[in-house]
Design an enzyme around this catalytic site. Structure first.
Site, PDB file in Angstrom:
ATOM      1  N   ASP A  99      62.147 -71.581 -41.173  1.00  0.00           N
ATOM      2  CA  ASP A  99      62.528 -70.171 -41.206  1.00  0.00           C
ATOM      3  C   ASP A  99      63.424 -69.819 -40.026  1.00  0.00           C
ATOM      4  O   ASP A  99      62.977 -69.777 -38.887  1.00  0.00           O
ATOM      5  CB  ASP A  99      61.266 -69.302 -41.147  1.00  0.00           C
ATOM      6  CG  ASP A  99      60.489 -69.360 -42.444  1.00  0.00           C
ATOM      7  OD1 ASP A  99      61.077 -69.040 -43.495  1.00  0.00           O
ATOM      8  OD2 ASP A  99      59.300 -69.737 -42.412  1.00  0.00           O
TER       9      ASP A  99
ATOM     10  N   MET B 295      67.372 -66.401 -42.650  1.00  0.00           N
ATOM     11  CA  MET B 295      67.209 -64.937 -42.622  1.00  0.00           C
ATOM     12  C   MET B 295      68.136 -64.425 -41.531  1.00  0.00           C
ATOM     13  O   MET B 295      67.705 -63.887 -40.505  1.00  0.00           O
ATOM     14  CB  MET B 295      65.738 -64.590 -42.352  1.00  0.00           C
ATOM     15  CG  MET B 295      64.858 -64.828 -43.574  1.00  0.00           C
ATOM     16  SD  MET B 295      63.114 -64.953 -43.157  1.00  0.00           S
ATOM     17  CE  MET B 295      63.054 -66.688 -42.704  1.00  0.00           C
TER      18      MET B 295
HETATM   19  C1  DX5 Z   1      58.507 -64.982 -43.641  1.00  0.00           C
HETATM   20  C2  DX5 Z   1      58.883 -66.450 -43.764  1.00  0.00           C
HETATM   21  C3  DX5 Z   1      57.782 -67.274 -44.283  1.00  0.00           C
HETATM   22  C4  DX5 Z   1      56.555 -67.301 -43.407  1.00  0.00           C
HETATM   23  C5  DX5 Z   1      55.372 -67.396 -44.302  1.00  0.00           C
HETATM   24  O1  DX5 Z   1      59.625 -64.238 -43.308  1.00  0.00           O
HETATM   25  O2  DX5 Z   1      59.986 -66.590 -44.635  1.00  0.00           O
HETATM   26  O3  DX5 Z   1      58.215 -68.581 -44.598  1.00  0.00           O
HETATM   27  O4  DX5 Z   1      56.529 -68.365 -42.497  1.00  0.00           O
HETATM   28  O5  DX5 Z   1      54.213 -67.277 -43.544  1.00  0.00           O
HETATM   29  P1  DX5 Z   1      52.798 -67.075 -44.204  1.00  0.00           P
HETATM   30  O6  DX5 Z   1      52.562 -68.218 -45.145  1.00  0.00           O
HETATM   31  O7  DX5 Z   1      51.860 -67.071 -43.045  1.00  0.00           O
HETATM   32  O8  DX5 Z   1      52.832 -65.765 -44.939  1.00  0.00           O
HETATM   33 ZN    ZN Z   2      60.526 -68.676 -45.368  1.00  0.00          ZN
END
Ligand code: DX5
Ligand code: ZN
Length: 217
Positions: A40, A73
């Site tokens: 991420d 992102m």
């Molecule tokens: C959120 C990220 C996810 C995040 C998910 O913006 O894109 O990939 O790491 O985390 P969990 O599984 O803890 O919701």
């Molecule tokens: Zn993600």
């Protein structure tokens, strides 16, 4: 990397790992049975959090053979695609909301030879992928608002996943879900049509990674 196998992909998100030991964590998750490593990348602009960039990802390439599923992102993302390709990404997923020229961006990603994915924020309708289906290998349905790990799976996500599945039909496009995936929500996502499960806290937040991954299957 074979894109259509395995039938169900578990992609732990490194965002929930111990940032002081990223290399070890990446190796540990491979030994524990993960299929991909989800990375991420956050810029503090497209999302209200900052994580890591291409240099960190490149440094991890020596710690695991898992395919790198890079989730950008960031906005703009276009100037950085080549850096993430060079860092060893197997697939790059960009947000439909982060560009005015999604078609051009996806074409550019595929031209580098990596898989191209589109991520949709919770408020973005499934129909946003309708005119780029021929350009994508993956759709990432955000099941939380992006920016942070450890949030709750949004309740209307199942309908959204099902709408994406209807649009995708039998094309070789993987349907990934990201956010709030646990042993409880994974079956909901699966039934609706998801075949790639991203999980941060539900894997790296647990003591036994192997058990945590098995619980998601
Ligand atoms: C959120 C990220 C996810 C995040 C998910 O913006 O894109 O990939 O790491 O985390 P969990 O599984 O803890 O919701
Ligand atoms: Zn993600």
């Amino acid at each position: 990397m074979s894109w259509n196998a395995p039938e169900l992909v578990i992609a732990p998100s490194l965002l929930a790992a111990d940032f002081a030991r990223l290399g070890e964590e990446a190796g540990a998750i491979e030994s524990a049975g993960a299929d991909w490593l989800h990375l991420d990348v956050m810029d503090g602009h497209f999302v209200p959090n900052i994580s890591f960039g291409p240099a960190v990802i490149k440094a991890l390439r020596g710690s695991t053979r898992l395919p790198f599923d890079v989730h950008l992102m960031i906005e703009p993302f276009e100037p950085y695609i080549d850096l993430f390709v060079d860092a060893g990404a197997a697939g790059i997923t960009v947000h439909a909301e982060a560009t005015r020229h999604l078609d051009r961006a996806l074409e550019a990603i595929r031209a580098t030879g990596v898989k191209a994915g589109v991520a949709l924020n919770p408020a973005t309708p499934a129909s946003a992928i309708e005119n780029v289906l021929h350009r994508i290998d993956l759709v990432c349905v955000m099941t939380v608002n992006p920016g942070f790990g450890g949030q709750k799976f949004l309740p209307n996500s199942a309908d959204k996943i099902a709408s994406v599945k209807r649009l995708v039909g039998d094309r070789p496009i993987r349907i990934e879900v990201d956010g709030g995936i646990t042993a409880e929500t994974a079956p909901i996502a699966r039934v609706a049509g998801a075949d790639v499960l991203v999980a941060g806290s539900a894997v790296f937040g647990q003591e036994d990674y192997r058990k945590a991954i098995a619980a998601l299957r």
